[in-house]
Every structure is written in C-alpha cells, then in structure tokens.
Design a protein around this motif. Structure first.
Motif, PDB file in Angstrom:
ATOM      1  N   ALA A 288       0.834  -1.200   0.000  1.00  0.00           N
ATOM      2  CA  ALA A 288       0.000   0.000   0.000  1.00  0.00           C
ATOM      3  C   ALA A 288       0.869   1.249   0.000  1.00  0.00           C
ATOM      4  N   ASP A 289       0.303   2.322  -0.552  1.00  0.00           N
ATOM      5  CA  ASP A 289       1.054   3.576  -0.620  1.00  0.00           C
ATOM      6  C   ASP A 289       0.713   4.552   0.494  1.00  0.00           C
ATOM      7  N   ASP A 290      -0.341   4.256   1.280  1.00  0.00           N
ATOM      8  CA  ASP A 290      -0.645   5.110   2.425  1.00  0.00           C
ATOM      9  C   ASP A 290      -1.280   4.276   3.536  1.00  0.00           C
ATOM     10  N   ILE A 291      -1.360   4.877   4.713  1.00  0.00           N
ATOM     11  CA  ILE A 291      -1.824   4.150   5.890  1.00  0.00           C
ATOM     12  C   ILE A 291      -3.292   3.757   5.780  1.00  0.00           C
ATOM     13  N   VAL A 292      -4.107   4.607   5.183  1.00  0.00           N
ATOM     14  CA  VAL A 292      -5.532   4.292   5.044  1.00  0.00           C
ATOM     15  C   VAL A 292      -5.707   3.036   4.197  1.00  0.00           C
ATOM     16  N   GLU A 293      -4.984   2.965   3.099  1.00  0.00           N
ATOM     17  CA  GLU A 293      -5.075   1.795   2.222  1.00  0.00           C
ATOM     18  C   GLU A 293      -4.497   0.552   2.909  1.00  0.00           C
ATOM     19  N   ALA A 294      -3.403   0.712   3.654  1.00  0.00           N
ATOM     20  CA  ALA A 294      -2.817  -0.421   4.375  1.00  0.00           C
ATOM     21  C   ALA A 294      -3.800  -0.967   5.404  1.00  0.00           C
ATOM     22  N   GLU A 295      -4.448  -0.077   6.149  1.00  0.00           N
ATOM     23  CA  GLU A 295      -5.423  -0.526   7.148  1.00  0.00           C
ATOM     24  C   GLU A 295      -6.634  -1.191   6.495  1.00  0.00           C
ATOM     25  N   ARG A 296      -7.072  -0.675   5.346  1.00  0.00           N
ATOM     26  CA  ARG A 296      -8.193  -1.291   4.624  1.00  0.00           C
ATOM     27  C   ARG A 296      -7.825  -2.704   4.153  1.00  0.00           C
ATOM     28  N   ARG A 297      -6.641  -2.837   3.592  1.00  0.00           N
ATOM     29  CA  ARG A 297      -6.188  -4.148   3.109  1.00  0.00           C
ATOM     30  C   ARG A 297      -5.988  -5.125   4.270  1.00  0.00           C
ATOM     31  N   ALA A 298      -5.466  -4.625   5.386  1.00  0.00           N
ATOM     32  CA  ALA A 298      -5.289  -5.482   6.564  1.00  0.00           C
ATOM     33  C   ALA A 298      -6.636  -5.950   7.098  1.00  0.00           C
ATOM     34  N   ALA A 299      -7.622  -5.059   7.129  1.00  0.00           N
ATOM     35  CA  ALA A 299      -8.953  -5.432   7.617  1.00  0.00           C
ATOM     36  C   ALA A 299      -9.587  -6.503   6.724  1.00  0.00           C
ATOM     37  N   LEU A 300      -9.446  -6.364   5.420  1.00  0.00           N
ATOM     38  CA  LEU A 300      -9.985  -7.378   4.502  1.00  0.00           C
ATOM     39  C   LEU A 300      -9.287  -8.722   4.709  1.00  0.00           C
ATOM     40  N   MET A 301      -7.957  -8.682   4.833  1.00  0.00           N
ATOM     41  CA  MET A 301      -7.186  -9.914   5.034  1.00  0.00           C
ATOM     42  C   MET A 301      -7.540 -10.555   6.374  1.00  0.00           C
ATOM     43  N   ALA A 302      -7.676  -9.732   7.416  1.00  0.00           N
ATOM     44  CA  ALA A 302      -7.998 -10.240   8.749  1.00  0.00           C
ATOM     45  C   ALA A 302      -9.381 -10.893   8.766  1.00  0.00           C
ATOM     46  N   ALA A 303     -10.347 -10.288   8.099  1.00  0.00           N
ATOM     47  CA  ALA A 303     -11.695 -10.858   8.046  1.00  0.00           C
ATOM     48  C   ALA A 303     -11.693 -12.173   7.274  1.00  0.00           C
ATOM     49  N   ARG A 304     -10.960 -12.215   6.174  1.00  0.00           N
ATOM     50  CA  ARG A 304     -10.915 -13.426   5.342  1.00  0.00           C
ATOM     51  C   ARG A 304     -10.219 -14.575   6.061  1.00  0.00           C
ATOM     52  N   LEU A 305      -9.135 -14.265   6.773  1.00  0.00           N
ATOM     53  CA  LEU A 305      -8.332 -15.304   7.412  1.00  0.00           C
ATOM     54  C   LEU A 305      -8.655 -15.494   8.888  1.00  0.00           C
ATOM     55  N   ARG A 306      -9.489 -14.614   9.431  1.00  0.00           N
ATOM     56  CA  ARG A 306      -9.876 -14.660  10.847  1.00  0.00           C
ATOM     57  C   ARG A 306      -8.650 -14.575  11.768  1.00  0.00           C
ATOM     58  N   LEU A 307      -7.836 -13.547  11.507  1.00  0.00           N
ATOM     59  CA  LEU A 307      -6.641 -13.300  12.311  1.00  0.00           C
ATOM     60  C   LEU A 307      -6.650 -11.862  12.804  1.00  0.00           C
ATOM     61  N   PRO A 308      -6.027 -11.601  13.964  1.00  0.00           N
ATOM     62  CA  PRO A 308      -5.944 -10.222  14.460  1.00  0.00           C
ATOM     63  C   PRO A 308      -4.890  -9.420  13.697  1.00  0.00           C
ATOM     64  N   ILE A 309      -4.999  -8.094  13.801  1.00  0.00           N
ATOM     65  CA  ILE A 309      -4.057  -7.180  13.149  1.00  0.00           C
ATOM     66  C   ILE A 309      -3.117  -6.596  14.199  1.00  0.00           C
ATOM     67  N   VAL A 310      -1.819  -6.535  13.868  1.00  0.00           N
ATOM     68  CA  VAL A 310      -0.829  -5.889  14.736  1.00  0.00           C
ATOM     69  C   VAL A 310       0.021  -4.944  13.886  1.00  0.00           C
ATOM     70  N   TRP A 311       0.628  -3.989  14.547  1.00  0.00           N
ATOM     71  CA  TRP A 311       1.546  -3.046  13.906  1.00  0.00           C
ATOM     72  C   TRP A 311       2.980  -3.444  14.199  1.00  0.00           C
ATOM     73  N   HIS A 312       3.865  -3.129  13.271  1.00  0.00           N
ATOM     74  CA  HIS A 312       5.290  -3.325  13.487  1.00  0.00           C
ATOM     75  C   HIS A 312       5.958  -2.047  12.982  1.00  0.00           C
ATOM     76  N   GLU A 313       6.657  -1.342  13.832  1.00  0.00           N
ATOM     77  CA  GLU A 313       7.171  -0.021  13.480  1.00  0.00           C
ATOM     78  C   GLU A 313       8.435  -0.039  12.612  1.00  0.00           C
ATOM     79  N   GLU A 314       9.163  -1.124  12.626  1.00  0.00           N
ATOM     80  CA  GLU A 314      10.410  -1.203  11.880  1.00  0.00           C
ATOM     81  C   GLU A 314      10.160  -1.064  10.388  1.00  0.00           C
ATOM     82  N   ILE A 315      11.037  -0.373   9.693  1.00  0.00           N
ATOM     83  CA  ILE A 315      10.904  -0.252   8.242  1.00  0.00           C
ATOM     84  C   ILE A 315      11.583  -1.434   7.582  1.00  0.00           C
ATOM     85  N   ASN A 316      10.873  -2.077   6.649  1.00  0.00           N
ATOM     86  CA  ASN A 316      11.401  -3.198   5.872  1.00  0.00           C
ATOM     87  C   ASN A 316      12.010  -2.635   4.597  1.00  0.00           C
ATOM     88  N   ARG A 317      13.303  -2.810   4.389  1.00  0.00           N
ATOM     89  CA  ARG A 317      13.962  -2.262   3.173  1.00  0.00           C
ATOM     90  C   ARG A 317      14.364  -3.371   2.238  1.00  0.00           C
TER      91      ARG A 317
END
Length: 142
Positions: free
Chosen positions: A113-142
C-alpha cells in the motif's frame, strides 16, 4: 458390472486439509460444468486454476488423486509494517501474515500500500478473510 454411484455429501462434511474433492458448484450451471475438482484455499474452495468455487455438495475423488497443494489454515497475525523499496517508489506499507513462530508466512503473498488508510483497509480485509488479528510493526522493511 456397473460402478457404484459415489456418495454425495454436504460440503460442510468435506475433509479438512490440502487434498482434492469433486465439488458441485450450482453457480456454474450457467453453461459451465457444475462439477469441478476443488481444494481448500483462503477464500474457501478453489479449482485447479486457483479460481474460487462455491460448492454445496461434494464426493471424494478416487485414487490416484492430484498431489496435495500444501495449503493450511492461516495461523498467527496480520502485520502492518512500514516499508520502503528502491524498486517500488510508491511503497510505504506492507500487510503480511506472520506465523505463530514470528516468521512471515511465505505461502501467502503480502499486500502493498502507498498510504496508511489503504494499508489498514487491506489489513482489515485480510484479517476478516483469514480470521486473524491485526498488529503493527514499526520497523521499516527495506
């Protein structure tokens, strides 16, 4: 001698796991073959090409069956991670399944995702489909 008629059962009685069944998808009665070889996937059931099918009934395939797919139910969490990539300049966040051992689930593609709103939307869809909770990780993946 005639072959015995296969026992047709409700899809709720289908075996768990990564094996294959012959599935009846009434939605495919529109000119396509309503019986299709199917296996479990994150979206319920998929055909041999990975397209979602919505079976109501099934019967077990005789041996030899197609090779198991390796699919298993998702376990762990959906992680939103800040991300950056020289190859994908618009990338700001990655949404991924993280297994119980803390490692990314390599059998499931991460979502970008290119912004936080889109990332949260995609995470919510994935979480609902897979029935898993959402967590944040602050580290940047390069």
């Amino acid at each position: 001698m005639d072959e015995p008629t296969p026992l047709v059962l409700p899809i709720a009685d289908a075996p768990a796991g990564d094996g294959w069944i012959m599935a009846l998808d009434p939605d495919r009665a529109d000119g396509r073959q309503p019986w299709v070889i199917a296996t479990r996937c994150d979206d319920g059931w998929c055909d041999e090409d990975g397209y979602v099918v919505k079976p109501t009934r099934f019967f077990l395939l005789p041996d030899p069956q197609p090779a198991p797919t390796g699919w298993r139910p998702a376990e762990g969490v959906i992680r939103i991670i800040r991300a950056a990539s020289a190859d994908i300049p618009w990338l700001r966040y990655m949404v991924e399944v993280v297994r119980l051992d803390g490692e990314p689930d390599e059998t499931r593609e991460p979502d970008l995702a290119d912004d936080i709103v889109e990332a949260e939307r995609r995470a919510a869809l994935m979480a609902a489909r897979l029935r898993l909770p959402i967590v944040w990780h602050e580290e940047i993946n390069r």
